[in-house]
Design an enzyme around this catalytic site. Sequence first.
Site, mmCIF file in Angstrom:
data_model
loop_
_atom_site.group_PDB
_atom_site.id
_atom_site.type_symbol
_atom_site.label_atom_id
_atom_site.label_comp_id
_atom_site.label_asym_id
_atom_site.label_seq_id
_atom_site.Cartn_x
_atom_site.Cartn_y
_atom_site.Cartn_z
ATOM 1 N N LYS A 16 -20.960 -5.561 3.837
ATOM 2 C CA LYS A 16 -20.161 -5.188 2.730
ATOM 3 C C LYS A 16 -19.988 -6.438 1.753
ATOM 4 O O LYS A 16 -20.091 -6.319 0.563
ATOM 5 C CB LYS A 16 -18.612 -5.184 3.372
ATOM 6 C CG LYS A 16 -18.378 -4.013 3.490
ATOM 7 C CD LYS A 16 -17.021 -3.622 4.175
ATOM 8 C CE LYS A 16 -16.734 -2.805 5.277
ATOM 9 N NZ LYS A 16 -15.467 -2.488 5.569
ATOM 10 N N GLN A 41 6.890 6.366 15.019
ATOM 11 C CA GLN A 41 5.739 5.712 14.748
ATOM 12 C C GLN A 41 4.923 5.003 15.661
ATOM 13 O O GLN A 41 3.710 4.794 15.720
ATOM 14 C CB GLN A 41 6.182 4.490 13.669
ATOM 15 C CG GLN A 41 6.588 5.044 12.481
ATOM 16 C CD GLN A 41 6.967 3.735 11.499
ATOM 17 O OE1 GLN A 41 8.106 2.926 11.968
ATOM 18 N NE2 GLN A 41 6.124 3.156 10.564
ATOM 19 N N ALA A 52 -19.652 1.767 4.309
ATOM 20 C CA ALA A 52 -18.850 1.578 3.120
ATOM 21 C C ALA A 52 -19.680 0.627 2.254
ATOM 22 O O ALA A 52 -19.703 0.444 0.937
ATOM 23 C CB ALA A 52 -17.517 0.747 3.728
ATOM 24 N N GLN A 97 -6.705 -4.034 8.888
ATOM 25 C CA GLN A 97 -6.103 -3.014 9.662
ATOM 26 C C GLN A 97 -4.894 -3.528 10.119
ATOM 27 O O GLN A 97 -4.906 -4.744 10.454
ATOM 28 C CB GLN A 97 -7.086 -2.669 10.811
ATOM 29 C CG GLN A 97 -6.576 -1.662 11.861
ATOM 30 C CD GLN A 97 -6.335 -0.217 11.398
ATOM 31 O OE1 GLN A 97 -5.785 0.141 10.484
ATOM 32 N NE2 GLN A 97 -6.995 0.600 12.154
ATOM 33 N N GLU A 133 0.884 -1.222 -0.192
ATOM 34 C CA GLU A 133 0.069 -0.013 0.054
ATOM 35 C C GLU A 133 0.919 1.154 0.001
ATOM 36 O O GLU A 133 1.799 1.402 0.625
ATOM 37 C CB GLU A 133 -0.888 0.142 1.289
ATOM 38 C CG GLU A 133 -1.819 1.083 1.253
ATOM 39 C CD GLU A 133 -2.932 1.031 2.469
ATOM 40 O OE1 GLU A 133 -3.639 0.134 2.217
ATOM 41 O OE2 GLU A 133 -2.891 1.917 3.408
ATOM 42 N N HIS A 192 -13.739 -2.708 14.736
ATOM 43 C CA HIS A 192 -13.366 -1.286 14.403
ATOM 44 C C HIS A 192 -13.675 -0.441 15.685
ATOM 45 O O HIS A 192 -14.576 -0.820 16.627
ATOM 46 C CB HIS A 192 -14.547 -0.731 13.139
ATOM 47 C CG HIS A 192 -14.292 0.504 13.041
ATOM 48 N ND1 HIS A 192 -15.359 1.455 13.528
ATOM 49 C CD2 HIS A 192 -13.536 1.295 12.191
ATOM 50 C CE1 HIS A 192 -14.797 2.533 12.782
ATOM 51 N NE2 HIS A 192 -13.985 2.223 12.083
ATOM 52 N N ARG A 209 -15.583 4.020 4.091
ATOM 53 C CA ARG A 209 -16.308 5.005 4.538
ATOM 54 C C ARG A 209 -15.577 6.134 4.801
ATOM 55 O O ARG A 209 -15.770 7.203 4.425
ATOM 56 C CB ARG A 209 -17.160 4.420 6.063
ATOM 57 C CG ARG A 209 -17.963 5.682 6.167
ATOM 58 C CD ARG A 209 -18.231 5.279 7.748
ATOM 59 N NE ARG A 209 -16.977 5.792 8.715
ATOM 60 C CZ ARG A 209 -17.293 5.567 9.896
ATOM 61 N NH1 ARG A 209 -18.189 5.202 10.542
ATOM 62 N NH2 ARG A 209 -16.250 5.769 10.681
ATOM 63 N N HIS A 226 -8.270 3.225 -3.883
ATOM 64 C CA HIS A 226 -9.318 3.394 -2.633
ATOM 65 C C HIS A 226 -10.303 4.757 -2.724
ATOM 66 O O HIS A 226 -10.034 5.603 -3.604
ATOM 67 C CB HIS A 226 -8.375 3.785 -1.333
ATOM 68 C CG HIS A 226 -7.589 2.812 -1.075
ATOM 69 N ND1 HIS A 226 -6.952 2.634 0.339
ATOM 70 C CD2 HIS A 226 -6.887 1.562 -1.666
ATOM 71 C CE1 HIS A 226 -6.444 1.436 0.557
ATOM 72 N NE2 HIS A 226 -6.158 1.102 -0.720
HETATM 73 P P1 FAD Z 1 -17.744 0.801 7.434
HETATM 74 O O1 FAD Z 1 -17.473 -0.546 6.920
HETATM 75 O O2 FAD Z 1 -18.864 1.671 7.047
HETATM 76 O O3 FAD Z 1 -17.707 0.474 9.180
HETATM 77 C C1 FAD Z 1 -17.475 1.618 9.927
HETATM 78 C C2 FAD Z 1 -18.118 1.150 11.277
HETATM 79 O O4 FAD Z 1 -19.563 1.041 10.937
HETATM 80 C C3 FAD Z 1 -17.982 -0.012 11.972
HETATM 81 O O5 FAD Z 1 -17.734 0.217 13.264
HETATM 82 C C4 FAD Z 1 -18.737 -0.989 11.507
HETATM 83 O O6 FAD Z 1 -19.212 -2.133 12.249
HETATM 84 C C5 FAD Z 1 -20.225 -0.094 11.332
HETATM 85 N N1 FAD Z 1 -20.822 -0.786 10.142
HETATM 86 C C6 FAD Z 1 -20.671 -0.970 8.857
HETATM 87 N N2 FAD Z 1 -21.709 -1.304 8.104
HETATM 88 C C7 FAD Z 1 -22.852 -0.978 8.933
HETATM 89 C C8 FAD Z 1 -23.901 -0.994 8.583
HETATM 90 N N3 FAD Z 1 -24.609 -1.229 7.594
HETATM 91 N N4 FAD Z 1 -25.013 -0.529 9.482
HETATM 92 C C9 FAD Z 1 -24.639 -0.185 10.787
HETATM 93 N N5 FAD Z 1 -23.113 -0.270 11.153
HETATM 94 C C10 FAD Z 1 -22.310 -0.629 10.133
HETATM 95 N N6 FAD Z 1 -9.389 5.614 5.259
HETATM 96 C C11 FAD Z 1 -9.132 6.797 4.190
HETATM 97 O O7 FAD Z 1 -9.534 7.881 4.625
HETATM 98 N N7 FAD Z 1 -8.600 6.516 3.190
HETATM 99 C C12 FAD Z 1 -8.071 5.301 2.797
HETATM 100 O O8 FAD Z 1 -7.690 5.051 1.496
HETATM 101 C C13 FAD Z 1 -8.171 4.083 3.597
HETATM 102 N N8 FAD Z 1 -7.777 3.001 3.460
HETATM 103 C C14 FAD Z 1 -7.866 1.931 4.242
HETATM 104 C C15 FAD Z 1 -7.469 0.549 4.028
HETATM 105 C C16 FAD Z 1 -7.710 -0.187 4.907
HETATM 106 C C17 FAD Z 1 -7.116 -1.741 4.475
HETATM 107 C C18 FAD Z 1 -8.189 0.035 6.048
HETATM 108 C C19 FAD Z 1 -8.188 -1.228 7.068
HETATM 109 C C20 FAD Z 1 -8.651 1.172 6.334
HETATM 110 C C21 FAD Z 1 -8.477 2.249 5.659
HETATM 111 N N9 FAD Z 1 -8.972 3.609 5.886
HETATM 112 C C22 FAD Z 1 -8.810 4.511 4.593
HETATM 113 C C23 FAD Z 1 -9.605 3.907 7.197
HETATM 114 C C24 FAD Z 1 -10.974 3.634 7.271
HETATM 115 O O9 FAD Z 1 -11.697 4.658 6.393
HETATM 116 C C25 FAD Z 1 -11.455 3.734 8.632
HETATM 117 O O10 FAD Z 1 -10.954 2.747 9.212
HETATM 118 C C26 FAD Z 1 -13.018 4.126 8.827
HETATM 119 O O11 FAD Z 1 -13.242 4.481 10.148
HETATM 120 C C27 FAD Z 1 -14.138 2.931 8.600
HETATM 121 O O12 FAD Z 1 -14.144 2.658 7.339
HETATM 122 P P2 FAD Z 1 -14.877 1.210 6.831
HETATM 123 O O13 FAD Z 1 -14.799 1.386 5.231
HETATM 124 O O14 FAD Z 1 -14.214 0.133 7.205
HETATM 125 O O15 FAD Z 1 -16.398 1.652 7.307
#
Ligand code: FAD
Length: 292
Positions: free
Chosen positions: A170, A217, A128, A181, A21, A154, A112, A82
């Site tokens: 998802k 870090q 997401a 993560q 990444e 999370h 998200r 992303h």
């Molecule tokens: P979601 O899947 O929406 O989850 C967020 C929270 O909501 C979780 O607690 C989950 O349990 C809950 N949830 C999920 N779906 C639902 C639903 N339908 N109803 C109710 N609750 C729900 N951030 C950036 O800004 N840019 C990046 O490029 C980036 N890359 C990343 C790459 C990886 C591999 C990882 C692990 C994280 C990355 N992040 C990035 C960070 C990420 O945006 C954050 O961790 C964010 O807080 C959650 O994103 P998510 O897509 O997992 O969200």
Amino acid sequence: MRIPKIYERKAAEGKPVFSLEVFPPKRKKNKDSIYAAVEKLRVTDPDFISVTYGAGGNIADDSTCEIAATIKRDYGIETVAHLTCINSTREDVQVMIERFRDSNIENVMALRGDIVPGEDIKRQFAHANELAIEIQRKCSDDLDILGACYPEGHYESESLESDIQNLKYKIGAGVKVLITQLFFDNREFYKFIELARGGGINVPVSAGIMPIVKASQIEKTVQLSGASLPHKFTAMIADYEHDPEGLYRAGIEYAVGQCRDLIEHGVDGIHIYTMNDPVVAIRVWEGIRDLL
Ligand code: FAD
């Protein structure tokens, strides 16, 4: 090439997918530094490189798209762009998807983005999975979708179990590969995999590994990540508190040890958070290349 196909091919060969990444350089004037890093990273022959996207959802900034397209076109390495949604409108997302498609990008990680307390955000997409649905609706034939997951849950989730329940939304929305993560304790990953598989999540999961090689870090990344720190890790930090070179070597060794153990346990893939530092990523790769 579509990323799920890469996982299928590697699984058939009994090998893990190896991916990296990178993030777009913060200053435009340093834009080309990413290509110098990718040039060096080429030696690791990664199955793909993913390029992060700002949580701000600023569609005027096309650096993720540009970098992902350039790596694919000029370096012949498959890429994942992303995309975050928390601060985007449906139109913004459609613009980005079109841009990815026009740039020959075939893989998107639907995210998200973090919610910063007090910050005004658009919130047309709450999670997401809603972004994944939008991508599927717009172009399911042209783009494959990846998603994020959290071995220790999370930070907004009440429990790991409820986070895994939400992860299923998802998968239902078309996410075909998950990347975790960062974590430092492989036991947390194995527990997560057991729960996820038991809960019917059967897509490939790559383990996200971040080598910790600098004291800076530890505060910024390690403490903020909320990841559990096993004794071996905290002992390493304590041992090399006043020895930057020792910490550098030990941090790489720690990441190599984590990866080797994961591969020996049959992990689907290893995803290295390079922090745009090719030297560290190459050193980790050198420590596991015999298993790739
Ligand atoms: P979601 O899947 O929406 O989850 C967020 C929270 O909501 C979780 O607690 C989950 O349990 C809950 N949830 C999920 N779906 C639902 C639903 N339908 N109803 C109710 N609750 C729900 N951030 C950036 O800004 N840019 C990046 O490029 C980036 N890359 C990343 C790459 C990886 C591999 C990882 C692990 C994280 C990355 N992040 C990035 C960070 C990420 O945006 C954050 O961790 C964010 O807080 C959650 O994103 P998510 O897509 O997992 O969200």
